[in-house]
Design a protein around this motif. Structure first.
Motif, PDB file in Angstrom:
ATOM      1  N   ILE A  15       0.816  -1.218   0.000  1.00 44.98           N
ATOM      2  CA  ILE A  15       0.000   0.000   0.000  1.00 44.98           C
ATOM      3  C   ILE A  15       0.845   1.263   0.000  1.00 44.98           C
ATOM      4  O   ILE A  15       0.576   2.193  -0.751  1.00 44.98           O
ATOM      5  CB  ILE A  15      -1.018  -0.022   1.165  1.00 44.98           C
ATOM      6  CG1 ILE A  15      -2.018  -1.157   0.911  1.00 44.98           C
ATOM      7  CG2 ILE A  15      -1.728   1.314   1.296  1.00 44.98           C
ATOM      8  CD1 ILE A  15      -2.988  -1.398   2.021  1.00 44.98           C
ATOM      9  N   TYR A  40      -9.330   4.113  -0.737  1.00 44.53           N
ATOM     10  CA  TYR A  40      -9.775   3.039  -1.602  1.00 44.53           C
ATOM     11  C   TYR A  40     -11.088   3.448  -2.257  1.00 44.53           C
ATOM     12  O   TYR A  40     -12.033   3.820  -1.582  1.00 44.53           O
ATOM     13  CB  TYR A  40      -9.973   1.750  -0.803  1.00 44.53           C
ATOM     14  CG  TYR A  40     -10.586   0.640  -1.615  1.00 44.53           C
ATOM     15  CD1 TYR A  40      -9.835  -0.026  -2.567  1.00 44.53           C
ATOM     16  CD2 TYR A  40     -11.918   0.293  -1.454  1.00 44.53           C
ATOM     17  CE1 TYR A  40     -10.402  -1.023  -3.344  1.00 44.53           C
ATOM     18  CE2 TYR A  40     -12.490  -0.703  -2.215  1.00 44.53           C
ATOM     19  CZ  TYR A  40     -11.729  -1.357  -3.155  1.00 44.53           C
ATOM     20  OH  TYR A  40     -12.295  -2.344  -3.924  1.00 44.53           O
ATOM     21  N   ASN A  74      -1.992  -1.340   6.118  1.00 44.71           N
ATOM     22  CA  ASN A  74      -0.835  -1.893   5.393  1.00 44.71           C
ATOM     23  C   ASN A  74      -0.636  -3.270   5.872  1.00 44.71           C
ATOM     24  O   ASN A  74       0.077  -3.907   6.292  1.00 44.71           O
ATOM     25  CB  ASN A  74       0.401  -1.017   5.533  1.00 44.71           C
ATOM     26  CG  ASN A  74       1.404  -1.268   4.432  1.00 44.71           C
ATOM     27  OD1 ASN A  74       1.103  -1.956   3.473  1.00 44.71           O
ATOM     28  ND2 ASN A  74       2.559  -0.702   4.563  1.00 44.71           N
TER      29      ASN A  74
END
Length: 74
Positions: A15, A40, A74
């Motif tokens: 990420i 996102y 992450n």
């Protein structure tokens, strides 16, 4: 929310790299912004860059003042 969780699992550990690539490509558009948000996008199934927070979909924040990422996922 399932697509979001699936995406996060699939790209675990990648990420920040994705966010850095977006910052390299679009960062100059956000030069005057103190915080750059990476979120996102469920419709596109990808991480995108924004000048505003997208609450639970935000995966990272880049702080322009100290040039550091704050990774939320992450």
């Amino acid at each position: 929310m399932k697509r979001y969780e699936k995406f996060i699992k699939k790209h675990k550990g990648e990420i920040q790299e994705i966010c850095e690539e977006l910052l390299d490509e679009f960062g100059e558009d956000y030069e005057e912004v103190e915080r750059i948000y990476f979120f996102y996008n469920n419709a596109w199934d990808e991480i995108q860059i924004s000048a505003r927070s997208h609450e639970e979909m935000t995966v990272a924040i880049y702080h322009s003042s100290n040039k550091k990422f704050e990774m939320l996922k992450n």
